[in-house]
Scaffold this motif. Structure first.
Motif, PDB file in Angstrom:
ATOM      1  N   VAL A   1     -11.484 -20.184  12.645  1.00  0.00           N
ATOM      2  CA  VAL A   1     -11.251 -19.730  11.191  1.00  0.00           C
ATOM      3  C   VAL A   1     -12.014 -20.841   9.907  1.00  0.00           C
ATOM      4  O   VAL A   1     -11.611 -20.440   8.817  1.00  0.00           O
ATOM      5  CB  VAL A   1      -9.953 -19.686  10.625  1.00  0.00           C
ATOM      6  N   TYR A   2     -12.296 -21.417  10.153  1.00  0.00           N
ATOM      7  CA  TYR A   2     -13.218 -22.630   9.183  1.00  0.00           C
ATOM      8  C   TYR A   2     -14.147 -22.057   8.121  1.00  0.00           C
ATOM      9  O   TYR A   2     -13.527 -22.123   6.831  1.00  0.00           O
ATOM     10  CB  TYR A   2     -13.719 -23.823  10.251  1.00  0.00           C
TER      11      TYR A   2
ATOM     12  N   TYR B   1      -4.226 -32.727  12.315  1.00  0.00           N
ATOM     13  CA  TYR B   1      -3.903 -31.220  11.913  1.00  0.00           C
ATOM     14  C   TYR B   1      -2.713 -31.080  10.872  1.00  0.00           C
ATOM     15  O   TYR B   1      -2.224 -29.830  10.138  1.00  0.00           O
ATOM     16  CB  TYR B   1      -3.707 -30.566  13.889  1.00  0.00           C
ATOM     17  N   CYS B   2      -1.454 -31.295  11.428  1.00  0.00           N
ATOM     18  CA  CYS B   2      -0.516 -31.427  10.266  1.00  0.00           C
ATOM     19  C   CYS B   2      -0.356 -31.911   8.787  1.00  0.00           C
ATOM     20  O   CYS B   2      -0.257 -31.125   8.442  1.00  0.00           O
ATOM     21  CB  CYS B   2       0.531 -32.224  10.726  1.00  0.00           C
ATOM     22  N   LEU B   3      -1.514 -32.775   8.899  1.00  0.00           N
ATOM     23  CA  LEU B   3      -1.574 -33.463   7.378  1.00  0.00           C
ATOM     24  C   LEU B   3      -2.454 -31.821   7.070  1.00  0.00           C
ATOM     25  O   LEU B   3      -2.458 -31.862   5.028  1.00  0.00           O
ATOM     26  CB  LEU B   3      -2.412 -34.434   7.090  1.00  0.00           C
ATOM     27  N   LEU B   4      -3.494 -31.149   6.978  1.00  0.00           N
ATOM     28  CA  LEU B   4      -3.887 -29.949   6.896  1.00  0.00           C
ATOM     29  C   LEU B   4      -2.830 -28.887   5.936  1.00  0.00           C
ATOM     30  O   LEU B   4      -3.340 -28.167   5.391  1.00  0.00           O
ATOM     31  CB  LEU B   4      -4.846 -29.472   7.782  1.00  0.00           C
TER      32      LEU B   4
ATOM     33  N   LEU C   1      -2.802 -15.519  14.756  1.00  0.00           N
ATOM     34  CA  LEU C   1      -2.221 -16.645  13.355  1.00  0.00           C
ATOM     35  C   LEU C   1      -2.514 -16.702  12.148  1.00  0.00           C
ATOM     36  O   LEU C   1      -2.156 -16.602  11.350  1.00  0.00           O
ATOM     37  CB  LEU C   1      -2.351 -18.106  14.056  1.00  0.00           C
ATOM     38  N   TRP C   2      -4.203 -17.084  11.941  1.00  0.00           N
ATOM     39  CA  TRP C   2      -4.732 -16.731  10.573  1.00  0.00           C
ATOM     40  C   TRP C   2      -4.652 -15.113   9.965  1.00  0.00           C
ATOM     41  O   TRP C   2      -4.384 -15.515   9.257  1.00  0.00           O
ATOM     42  CB  TRP C   2      -6.378 -16.983  10.847  1.00  0.00           C
TER      43      TRP C   2
ATOM     44  N   GLU D   1      -1.377 -22.800   8.042  1.00  0.00           N
ATOM     45  CA  GLU D   1       0.386 -23.080   7.643  1.00  0.00           C
ATOM     46  C   GLU D   1      -0.029 -22.698   9.443  1.00  0.00           C
ATOM     47  O   GLU D   1       0.648 -24.101  10.257  1.00  0.00           O
ATOM     48  CB  GLU D   1       1.477 -23.015   7.218  1.00  0.00           C
ATOM     49  N   GLY D   2       0.523 -21.768  10.211  1.00  0.00           N
ATOM     50  CA  GLY D   2       0.307 -21.255  11.225  1.00  0.00           C
ATOM     51  C   GLY D   2      -0.276 -22.232  12.103  1.00  0.00           C
ATOM     52  O   GLY D   2      -0.390 -22.247  13.453  1.00  0.00           O
ATOM     53  N   VAL D   3      -1.374 -22.140  11.905  1.00  0.00           N
ATOM     54  CA  VAL D   3      -2.634 -22.486  12.667  1.00  0.00           C
ATOM     55  C   VAL D   3      -2.502 -24.175  13.215  1.00  0.00           C
ATOM     56  O   VAL D   3      -2.582 -24.153  13.988  1.00  0.00           O
ATOM     57  CB  VAL D   3      -3.913 -22.149  12.096  1.00  0.00           C
TER      58      VAL D   3
END
Length: 402
Positions: free
Chosen positions: A247-248, A305-308, A373-374, A380-382
Motif C-alpha cells: 500500500v506504499y 510499524y506501530c509508530l506509523l 486492510l487498506w 492503522e489496520g495495516v
C-alpha cells in the motif's frame, strides 16, 4: 583464477576470486529485484496504463509472489544441470518476458511477465545463497550475505527512482525495455565469468545409495524443529513487510499528492534504509551474534510499524518512520539468511529452497492482507497487523521444541 577458486574447498577458497562474479551477480539481482518491486509504488500508474482497476494489478503482485513457491525446484534443477546453466536459463527467460511486456501492452502478457520475474528471482536467490553457504566460513557468512543482498537495497536506491522517471517521461512500458537490456548484459557476464565445470548440487541419496526424491529430502528437513521454526519466522516477518509495502504507493499518492517521480525518489529513502540495514549486518551481526541480531531486530521493527499509526498522516514523520521500518526489517531478514545457511549444512540447498518458499508465501499473504486492510481499515489496520505478525514470528523462532 576464478575457476580454481570455485573448485577448491571452503577452507582453500580465495575470497578475491569471487569478486568478478559477485559483481555480475549484483547487477543481475539488481535488475530482477527492481522489476519485481516496481509494481508496489507504481501500481496505480500501471493500472491506468493497462485500463484495469487497482485490484487487477494487486492480483499481478500476488501472482509474482506466488511464483516463489517454485524455489524448492531449484534444488532438483541445480543437481541436474548445475548452477551455471540454471542462472543462464533464468536470465534469458527474464529477458524474453521483459521484451514481451514492452512490446505488447496487454494485461495477460504483463501478468505473465511478472510471473516469470518471480520465477527468475526464485532461481537466482537460493542458488547464490547456496554458493555463499558452501564457500564462505560461517563466522564470515553474515558479511558475505550482507554484501550480496545490497542488490535488494539498490533496487530501491537507484532502480525504482529511475523507473519512476521513465514511466513519467516515456510511458509505463519504458522500464521493461531497460530491464531486458540489462538482463541480456548480465547473461553474457555470467556466461563469461562462471566456469563450465562448476560443481553441481549434491542430490541426497537413500540407504541403498540411490538418489532420493526431492519430497523425501523435504521430509527430512521438516522433521527438524529448528528448520520449521526458521521457516515460520521467515513467513511471518515477510508477511508483515509486504502487508505494508503493497500500500506504499497508493498511500503516498492519496495522502500527500506526490507525482510518480516523487514516489520513485521516495523509494530512495527505502533504499538508504535497506543499505544501512545490510551494512549493519555486514559489520555487526557476526560480532553481536546472528540470533541476537534477529531477536533485537524483530522487536524493533514491530515497534516501528506501530509508530506509523501516529506519523502516517505527516510527510516527514512518515518518511522517518518508514526509514526505520525498512532498516530494522532489512538487518533482521538478512541476518536470518545467514543463520539459515548453517542450520542444516548437510541439507543446505534443500532447506534454503524451503526457507525462500516460506518468505514467498508470507509475502503473498501480505499482499492480499494489505490490500484488504487498506480498503477496510486504512493505514492503522495495516500497521497493527504488521506489528502483530512480526511478534508472532519471533515467538515461533524462540519456541523451545517440546
Amino acid at each position: 583464477m576464478m575457476q580454481q577458486g570455485i573448485v577448491r574447498g571452503r577452507n582453500e577458497t580465495s575470497a578475491k576470486s569471487l569478486w568478478p562474479f559477485m559483481g555480475a551477480a549484483f547487477c543481475g539481482k539488481l535488475t530482477v529485484n527492481t522489476a519485481k518491486r516496481m509494481m508496489y509504488p507504481f501500481a496505480p500508474a500501471i493500472a491506468r496504463g493497462l485500463g484495469v482497476d487497482l485490484g487487477a494489478v494487486t492480483a499481478v503482485i500476488a501472482l509474482n509472489q506466488a511464483s516463489s513457491l517454485a524455489a524448492p525446484l531449484v534444488v532438483m534443477l541445480s543437481g541436474r544441470i548445475g548452477y551455471r546453466l540454471l542462472l543462464l536459463y533464468a536470465l534469458m527467460l527474464f529477458c524474453i518476458a521483459m521484451t514481451a511486456a514492452g512490446l505488447i501492452p496487454v494485461y495477460g502478457i504483463v501478468m505473465a511477465a511478472f510471473l516469470v520475474t518471480g520465477l527468475s528471482k526464485s532461481i537466482i536467490d537460493p542458488v547464490f545463497q547456496a554458493i555463499a553457504g558452501t564457500l564462505v566460513p560461517f563466522e564470515k557468512r553474515g558479511r558475505a550475505i550482507g554484501i550480496m543482498e545490497t542488490a535488494w537495497a539498490g533496487s530501491s536506491l537507484a532502480g525504482l527512482p529511475l523507473t519512476g522517471i521513465l514511466i513519467e517521461r516515456l510511458g509505463w512500458q519504458a522500464p521493461f525495455w531497460l530491464f531486458a537490456a540489462l538482463s541480456l548484459a548480465c547473461f553474457y557476464a555470467v556466461l563469461s565469468l562462471l566456469p563450465r565445470d562448476m560443481p553441481k548440487t549434491k542430490v541426497p541419496r537413500n540407504r541403498q545409495g540411490k538418489r532420493s526424491l526431492l519430497p523425501e529430502t523435504w521430509k527430512t528437513v521438516l522433521k527438524e524443529p529448528a528448520a520449521r521454526q526458521m521457516m515460520l519466522f521467515a513467513f511471518f516477518i515477510c508477511l508483515a513487510n509486504d502487508n505494508l509495502f503493497v500500500v506504499y504507493g497508493i498511500w503516498f499518492e492519496h495522502s500527500f499528492n506526490l507525482s510518480l517521480t516523487a514516489i520513485g525518489f521516495g523509494a530512495v529513502l527505502i533504499g538508504l534504509s535497506e543499505v544501512a540495514g545490510e551494512m549493519f549486518t555486514v559489520f555487526f551481526s557476526d560480532r553481536i551474534g546472528l540470533k541476537r541480531t534477529i531477536i533485537s531486530g524483530t522487536l524493533a521493527v514491530s515497534l516501528c510499524y506501530c509508530l506509523l499509526i501516529w506519523t502516517g498522516n505527516f510527510l516527514w514523520p512518515a518518511l522517518i518512520s518508514l526509514f526505520m521500518v525498512f532498516f530494522t526489517f532489512e538487518f533482521t531478514i538478512v541476518s536470518s539468511m545467514g543463520l539459515a545457511t548453517e542450520l542444516l549444512p548437510q541439507h543446505r540447498a534443500s532447506f534454503l529452497s524451503l526457507y525462500f518458499a516460506s518468505t514467498g508465501i508470507g509475502r503473498l499473504v501480505g499482499v492480499i492482507s494489505g490490500s484488504f486492510l487498506w480498503e477496510h481499515a486504512g493505514l492503522e489496520g495495516v500497521c497493527i497487523l504488521s506489528g502483530t505478525v512480526s511478534l508472532l514470528g519471533l515467538l515461533a523462532l524462540l519456541k523451545r521444541p517440546g
